[in-house]
Design a protein around this motif. Structure first.
Motif, PDB file in Angstrom:
ATOM      1  N   ALA A  48      -8.316   8.909 -17.525  1.00 33.31           N
ATOM      2  CA  ALA A  48      -9.666   8.602 -18.348  1.00 33.31           C
ATOM      3  C   ALA A  48     -10.434   7.107 -18.011  1.00 33.31           C
ATOM      4  O   ALA A  48     -11.758   7.162 -18.204  1.00 33.31           O
ATOM      5  CB  ALA A  48      -8.957   8.300 -19.978  1.00 33.31           C
ATOM      6  N   ALA A  49      -9.827   6.127 -17.324  1.00 26.70           N
ATOM      7  CA  ALA A  49     -10.366   4.973 -16.945  1.00 26.70           C
ATOM      8  C   ALA A  49     -11.406   5.200 -15.690  1.00 26.70           C
ATOM      9  O   ALA A  49     -12.417   4.747 -15.667  1.00 26.70           O
ATOM     10  CB  ALA A  49      -9.340   3.958 -16.541  1.00 26.70           C
ATOM     11  N   LYS A  54     -16.984   6.280 -13.718  1.00 27.83           N
ATOM     12  CA  LYS A  54     -17.899   6.966 -13.055  1.00 27.83           C
ATOM     13  C   LYS A  54     -19.331   7.329 -13.922  1.00 27.83           C
ATOM     14  O   LYS A  54     -20.450   7.274 -13.663  1.00 27.83           O
ATOM     15  CB  LYS A  54     -17.321   8.322 -12.885  1.00 27.83           C
ATOM     16  N   ARG A  55     -19.003   7.508 -15.346  1.00 25.21           N
ATOM     17  CA  ARG A  55     -20.186   7.811 -16.373  1.00 25.21           C
ATOM     18  C   ARG A  55     -20.880   6.571 -16.217  1.00 25.21           C
ATOM     19  O   ARG A  55     -22.007   6.799 -16.380  1.00 25.21           O
ATOM     20  CB  ARG A  55     -19.380   7.856 -17.613  1.00 25.21           C
ATOM     21  N   LEU A  63     -16.719   3.878  -6.112  1.00 24.69           N
ATOM     22  CA  LEU A  63     -15.295   3.425  -6.915  1.00 24.69           C
ATOM     23  C   LEU A  63     -14.264   3.697  -5.984  1.00 24.69           C
ATOM     24  O   LEU A  63     -14.380   4.828  -5.246  1.00 24.69           O
ATOM     25  CB  LEU A  63     -15.285   4.271  -8.034  1.00 24.69           C
ATOM     26  N   LEU A  64     -13.489   2.803  -5.986  1.00 28.04           N
ATOM     27  CA  LEU A  64     -11.944   2.791  -5.058  1.00 28.04           C
ATOM     28  C   LEU A  64     -11.039   2.676  -5.939  1.00 28.04           C
ATOM     29  O   LEU A  64     -10.907   1.589  -6.407  1.00 28.04           O
ATOM     30  CB  LEU A  64     -12.139   1.987  -3.804  1.00 28.04           C
ATOM     31  N   MET A 118     -15.663  -3.265 -17.330  1.00 26.46           N
ATOM     32  CA  MET A 118     -15.101  -3.879 -18.733  1.00 26.46           C
ATOM     33  C   MET A 118     -15.061  -2.952 -19.753  1.00 26.46           C
ATOM     34  O   MET A 118     -14.220  -3.066 -20.785  1.00 26.46           O
ATOM     35  CB  MET A 118     -16.199  -5.040 -19.344  1.00 26.46           C
ATOM     36  N   SER A 119     -15.661  -1.823 -19.453  1.00 22.69           N
ATOM     37  CA  SER A 119     -15.779  -0.656 -20.610  1.00 22.69           C
ATOM     38  C   SER A 119     -14.156   0.032 -20.569  1.00 22.69           C
ATOM     39  O   SER A 119     -13.843   0.516 -21.269  1.00 22.69           O
ATOM     40  CB  SER A 119     -16.651   0.249 -20.155  1.00 22.69           C
ATOM     41  N   VAL A 120     -13.632  -0.290 -19.133  1.00 20.27           N
ATOM     42  CA  VAL A 120     -12.579   0.508 -19.129  1.00 20.27           C
ATOM     43  C   VAL A 120     -11.250  -0.336 -19.782  1.00 20.27           C
ATOM     44  O   VAL A 120     -10.212   0.174 -20.000  1.00 20.27           O
ATOM     45  CB  VAL A 120     -12.141   0.513 -17.364  1.00 20.27           C
TER      46      VAL A 120
END
Length: 133
Positions: A48-49, A54-55, A63-64, A118-120
């Protein structure tokens, strides 16, 4: 998210150490997400994170992922009698230690990276901070 193969299908109980010996500084990217608490993270929380990052990136960065769920957690069904062995594998988890890097981003704009990471924070069960090189 689970490993392709393991030598043994079930695992002993795990301990979360307080300070990491590795994964505590940025290697691949310019920005990262660092944990402030020690905790276990499941494969569903991790996927989910990843989808959230990615969105929000929209192909403007790479992203890694530095963590992977490789520890099986077993559970027996409800209302089963005692005995008859260990339960089947219920979920896959990984240990996250205090101060370890979870995700790294390679991006041109720091504002995009900060909003993506920060959205994660809302998806994860522990406190995190934004780290830059």
């Amino acid at each position: 998210m689970k490993p392709r193969s393991r030598k043994f299908s079930k695992h002993h109980r795990y301990q979360i150490k307080l300070t990491p010996k590795y994964k505590n500084h940025l290697i691949y990217g310019n920005y990262g997400l660092m944990s402030n608490q020690s905790c276990l993270i499941t494969s569903t929380q991790l996927s989910a994170a990843i989808m959230t990052i990615k969105r929000s990136l929209k192909r403007k960065g790479t992203l890694l992922t530095r963590v992977f769920p490789h520890i099986p957690v077993t559970a027996k069904p409800n209302e089963t009698r005692m005995g008859k062995g260990k339960g089947s594998v219920n979920e896959w988890v990984t240990r996250v230690q205090n101060g370890s890097i979870l995700f790294e981003l390679r991006s041109e704009s720091p504002l995009l990276a900060k909003t993506a990471l920060m959205s994660v924070c809302k998806k994860l069960p522990f406190k995190t901070t934004f780290v830059s090189r």
